[in-house]
Motif scaffolding. Sequence first.
Motif, PDB file in Angstrom:
ATOM      1  N   MET A   1       9.862  21.096  57.233  1.00 27.83           N
ATOM      2  CA  MET A   1      11.268  21.047  57.638  1.00 27.83           C
ATOM      3  C   MET A   1      12.075  20.206  56.645  1.00 27.83           C
ATOM      4  O   MET A   1      11.645  19.132  56.232  1.00 27.83           O
ATOM      5  N   LYS A   2      13.229  20.694  56.262  1.00 30.08           N
ATOM      6  CA  LYS A   2      14.060  20.019  55.276  1.00 30.08           C
ATOM      7  C   LYS A   2      14.615  18.716  55.840  1.00 30.08           C
ATOM      8  O   LYS A   2      15.124  18.662  56.953  1.00 30.08           O
ATOM      9  N   GLU A   3      14.501  17.622  55.057  1.00 29.11           N
ATOM     10  CA  GLU A   3      15.074  16.348  55.471  1.00 29.11           C
ATOM     11  C   GLU A   3      16.537  16.279  55.062  1.00 29.11           C
ATOM     12  O   GLU A   3      16.939  16.803  54.024  1.00 29.11           O
ATOM     13  N   ASN A   4      17.326  15.625  55.920  1.00 31.24           N
ATOM     14  CA  ASN A   4      18.730  15.430  55.636  1.00 31.24           C
ATOM     15  C   ASN A   4      18.953  14.003  55.145  1.00 31.24           C
ATOM     16  O   ASN A   4      18.184  13.094  55.453  1.00 31.24           O
ATOM     17  N   TYR A   5      20.037  13.823  54.396  1.00 32.18           N
ATOM     18  CA  TYR A   5      20.338  12.515  53.838  1.00 32.18           C
ATOM     19  C   TYR A   5      21.790  12.154  54.119  1.00 32.18           C
ATOM     20  O   TYR A   5      22.655  13.017  54.281  1.00 32.18           O
ATOM     21  N   PHE A   6      22.055  10.825  54.190  1.00 31.76           N
ATOM     22  CA  PHE A   6      23.423  10.372  54.432  1.00 31.76           C
ATOM     23  C   PHE A   6      24.385  10.877  53.354  1.00 31.76           C
ATOM     24  O   PHE A   6      25.572  11.075  53.618  1.00 31.76           O
ATOM     25  N   THR A   7      23.873  11.085  52.157  1.00 34.24           N
ATOM     26  CA  THR A   7      24.737  11.558  51.071  1.00 34.24           C
ATOM     27  C   THR A   7      25.303  12.943  51.347  1.00 34.24           C
ATOM     28  O   THR A   7      26.301  13.344  50.738  1.00 34.24           O
ATOM     29  N   GLU A   8      24.668  13.691  52.254  1.00 36.36           N
ATOM     30  CA  GLU A   8      25.158  15.029  52.601  1.00 36.36           C
ATOM     31  C   GLU A   8      26.329  14.974  53.581  1.00 36.36           C
ATOM     32  O   GLU A   8      27.035  15.973  53.771  1.00 36.36           O
ATOM     33  N   LEU A   9      26.517  13.820  54.222  1.00 35.72           N
ATOM     34  CA  LEU A   9      27.615  13.678  55.168  1.00 35.72           C
ATOM     35  C   LEU A   9      28.882  13.264  54.431  1.00 35.72           C
ATOM     36  O   LEU A   9      28.830  12.589  53.400  1.00 35.72           O
ATOM     37  N   ASP A  10      29.992  13.638  54.967  1.00 34.58           N
ATOM     38  CA  ASP A  10      31.273  13.411  54.303  1.00 34.58           C
ATOM     39  C   ASP A  10      31.779  11.992  54.573  1.00 34.58           C
ATOM     40  O   ASP A  10      32.842  11.788  55.171  1.00 34.58           O
ATOM     41  N   LEU A  11      30.991  11.012  54.096  1.00 33.81           N
ATOM     42  CA  LEU A  11      31.337   9.604  54.312  1.00 33.81           C
ATOM     43  C   LEU A  11      31.947   9.023  53.042  1.00 33.81           C
ATOM     44  O   LEU A  11      31.500   9.321  51.930  1.00 33.81           O
ATOM     45  N   ILE A  12      32.948   8.175  53.211  1.00 34.70           N
ATOM     46  CA  ILE A  12      33.661   7.615  52.059  1.00 34.70           C
ATOM     47  C   ILE A  12      32.781   6.624  51.304  1.00 34.70           C
ATOM     48  O   ILE A  12      31.811   6.090  51.838  1.00 34.70           O
TER      49      ILE A  12
END
Length: 420
Positions: A1-12
Amino acid sequence: MKENYFTELDLIEPIQRVLREKNFTIPTPIQMGGIPIVLEGRDLIGCAQTGSGKTAAFALPILQNLSKNQSNPVRRSTRALVLAPTRELAVQISESFSLFGSHLRLRHAVVYGGVSRRSQIEKLERGVDILVATPGRLLDLMEDAKIVLGLAKVLVIDEADRMLDMGFIPDIKRIIAALPGIRQTLFFSATMPPAITGLAGNILHEPQHIEIASNVHTTPQIDQKVLFVDRNNKKALLIKLLADENVRRALVFTRTKYMAKDLSRQLVRQRVRSDDLHGDKTQAARQQALNSFHKGRIQVLVATDIASRGIDVDNISHVINYELPYEPENYIHRIGRTGRAGKKGTALSFCEASEVGYLRQIEKVIKQQLPVWETQPFHSHSAAACSSSAKHRSSSSSARYAGSSGRKRSRSKKRYGSYI
């Protein structure tokens, strides 16, 4: 299963910088699902256990939205309000806002009872961007016109089911009545009993739903065992367990504050570095105990269920249920303090003969039978025999009702279904 990262979220960038500095790279499921919804300004119902990372799921996007719409807070007002059931949880939420917002120019405050109001009032006088509060102290300040909620754009209710347990729902309704009708509302609860479902339906507008399964079902890292023991041998068994070098940091639960105080004193006499946490302690003493536990100055924190939600201490190696909880759902909240962030944890539950009924209820809720540690030195054959007898009676009852009208079976489902 693909891991998600905070960098993929639209955070400033200021928030991403904090995440890099603290080596936060992979969001939890509640964070991955919740952050985009909150960033869009939509209402949210998040059903997740303590330890799921829900504080960051609302703190990060609230900080971002407020910073993008930067304005000087109006005197004695707040732009965002977060309600928490206990002082400990309110402090920890406030610390999360302070951490994640360290590169942003936003003001926040936390207010709770049990301490002087003076410093809290001084912080509110200039106005704040974010206010974290317990319901009782907030109403006290509202009645004295020290805080006005008419300009709040965001409301967060954290651990709503705990609010229900503690009798705060009437207070919550009074607070909501003072808020603007047009706002964003974020609603978090570990369970969704009918009273909480009804409250959410009345205060949220077309909410998005995220449900994260209980750690009991999804975290095999927690090694759970039951230890049958006679009441007069419990203390000796606990001291024996704590002498094991693998028990690096243990959270020990009792049902009453009197037992918590007595047990902690006896551990100290046995030269076990210990403190207790319960409702009789002053706020300063409670915070000192939490800090000592967090920093490793003590090995053991003996707590009542007031602390089973809201303790946010990493690397707890063991949770020990010295006394089984009256309510089976509290077992889930207790053991959720260990086995976090992919690490192994151990949950040991002492069970004397008089507690066998509580054990059976717990096993119904978690849908599994806890393995018995029979080789521990204080194993009680009589308590184990009571357990076997209770299990047999339960099986016989189930068989009888299965062939009848089913009315009793349906009542049993209603009693436990909302906690699974």
